[in-house]
Design a protein around this motif. Structure first.
Motif, mmCIF file in Angstrom:
data_model
loop_
_atom_site.group_PDB
_atom_site.id
_atom_site.type_symbol
_atom_site.label_atom_id
_atom_site.label_comp_id
_atom_site.label_asym_id
_atom_site.label_seq_id
_atom_site.Cartn_x
_atom_site.Cartn_y
_atom_site.Cartn_z
ATOM 1 N N TYR A 31 -14.586 10.953 143.758
ATOM 2 C CA TYR A 31 -14.528 9.501 143.705
ATOM 3 C C TYR A 31 -13.124 8.969 143.484
ATOM 4 N N ALA A 32 -12.813 7.899 144.206
ATOM 5 C CA ALA A 32 -11.692 7.065 143.806
ATOM 6 C C ALA A 32 -12.139 6.262 142.594
ATOM 7 N N MET A 33 -11.211 5.988 141.705
ATOM 8 C CA MET A 33 -11.561 5.315 140.457
ATOM 9 C C MET A 33 -10.759 4.041 140.278
ATOM 10 N N GLY A 34 -11.399 3.078 139.684
ATOM 11 C CA GLY A 34 -10.718 1.817 139.424
ATOM 12 C C GLY A 34 -11.012 1.311 138.031
ATOM 13 N N TRP A 35 -10.113 0.466 137.564
ATOM 14 C CA TRP A 35 -10.319 -0.300 136.335
ATOM 15 C C TRP A 35 -10.315 -1.778 136.709
ATOM 16 N N PHE A 36 -11.266 -2.490 136.180
ATOM 17 C CA PHE A 36 -11.368 -3.931 136.335
ATOM 18 C C PHE A 36 -11.463 -4.544 134.944
ATOM 19 N N ARG A 37 -11.267 -5.850 134.873
ATOM 20 C CA ARG A 37 -11.420 -6.532 133.598
ATOM 21 C C ARG A 37 -12.019 -7.913 133.825
ATOM 22 N N PHE A 46 -9.508 -7.038 139.543
ATOM 23 C CA PHE A 46 -8.953 -5.692 139.711
ATOM 24 C C PHE A 46 -7.764 -5.499 138.782
ATOM 25 N N VAL A 47 -7.667 -4.299 138.209
ATOM 26 C CA VAL A 47 -6.529 -3.954 137.364
ATOM 27 C C VAL A 47 -5.739 -2.791 137.965
ATOM 28 N N ALA A 48 -6.431 -1.698 138.265
ATOM 29 C CA ALA A 48 -5.727 -0.500 138.743
ATOM 30 C C ALA A 48 -6.689 0.394 139.506
ATOM 31 N N PHE A 49 -6.106 1.219 140.370
ATOM 32 C CA PHE A 49 -6.870 2.135 141.220
ATOM 33 C C PHE A 49 -6.136 3.462 141.293
ATOM 34 N N VAL A 101 -13.320 5.614 151.475
ATOM 35 C CA VAL A 101 -12.244 6.393 152.084
ATOM 36 C C VAL A 101 -10.909 5.752 151.728
ATOM 37 N N LEU A 102 -9.808 6.444 152.037
ATOM 38 C CA LEU A 102 -8.496 5.990 151.599
ATOM 39 C C LEU A 102 -8.149 4.604 152.135
ATOM 40 N N SER A 103 -8.701 4.241 153.284
ATOM 41 C CA SER A 103 -8.403 2.936 153.873
ATOM 42 C C SER A 103 -9.275 1.810 153.320
ATOM 43 N N SER A 104 -10.166 2.126 152.403
ATOM 44 C CA SER A 104 -11.040 1.109 151.821
ATOM 45 C C SER A 104 -10.231 0.124 150.976
ATOM 46 N N ASN A 105 -10.823 -1.025 150.766
ATOM 47 C CA ASN A 105 -10.177 -2.042 149.930
ATOM 48 C C ASN A 105 -10.565 -1.797 148.473
ATOM 49 N N PHE A 106 -9.760 -1.040 147.778
ATOM 50 C CA PHE A 106 -10.074 -0.681 146.408
ATOM 51 C C PHE A 106 -9.760 -1.789 145.413
ATOM 52 N N LEU A 107 -9.255 -2.895 145.895
ATOM 53 C CA LEU A 107 -9.047 -4.048 145.024
ATOM 54 C C LEU A 107 -10.325 -4.864 144.867
ATOM 55 N N ALA A 108 -11.308 -4.585 145.704
ATOM 56 C CA ALA A 108 -12.558 -5.336 145.694
ATOM 57 C C ALA A 108 -13.624 -4.607 144.894
#
Length: 125
Positions: A31-37, A46-49, A101-108
């Motif tokens: 999994y790609a991982m993200g932090w949101f707040r 979005f905070v970080a990916f 996938v790597l091209s996904s919008n991980f800010l969303a």
């Protein structure tokens, strides 16, 4: 996979906090991982990916140079090191896992499939 965020608390402006997000019921490696707040009365942001291997990261502009996301796949854990905290960083922080996938919008937020329960970070001035 279940995610458990921890490490929040009440700190003064300028302090540092490290958040952890540990997975159970499956490995974090795929999994790609993200932090949101989310602050009171505001939308989740979005905070970080960080990419699966840790080779790619991204941050919202307001935290660049202050926050660092990292991961230890052997420990099934993702971290968010937060330095030079400001009162405007006060929020509930959530970790999330994405099969994108790597091209996904991980800010969303919609890109993420699993979410932790959140941990409160309060920064006093």
């Amino acid at each position: 996979v279940q995610l458990q965020a921890s490490g929040g608390g009440l700190v003064q402006a300028g302090a540092s906090v490290r958040l952890s997000c540990t997975a159970s019921g499956g490995a974090l490696r795929p999994y790609a991982m993200g932090w949101f707040r989310q602050a009171p009365g505001k939308e989740r942001e979005f905070v970080a990916f960080i990419w699966r291997s840790g080779t790619n990261t991204d941050y919202r502009d307001s935290v660049k140079g202050r926050f660092t996301i990292s991961r230890d796949n052997a420990k099934n854990t993702v971290y968010l090191q937060m330095n030079s905290l400001r009162p405007e960083d006060t929020a509930v922080y959530y970790c999330a896992a994405s099969r994108g996938v790597l091209s996904s919008n991980f800010l969303a937020a919609s890109t993420y499939n699993y979410w932790g329960q959140g941990t409160q970070v309060t920064v006093s001035s």
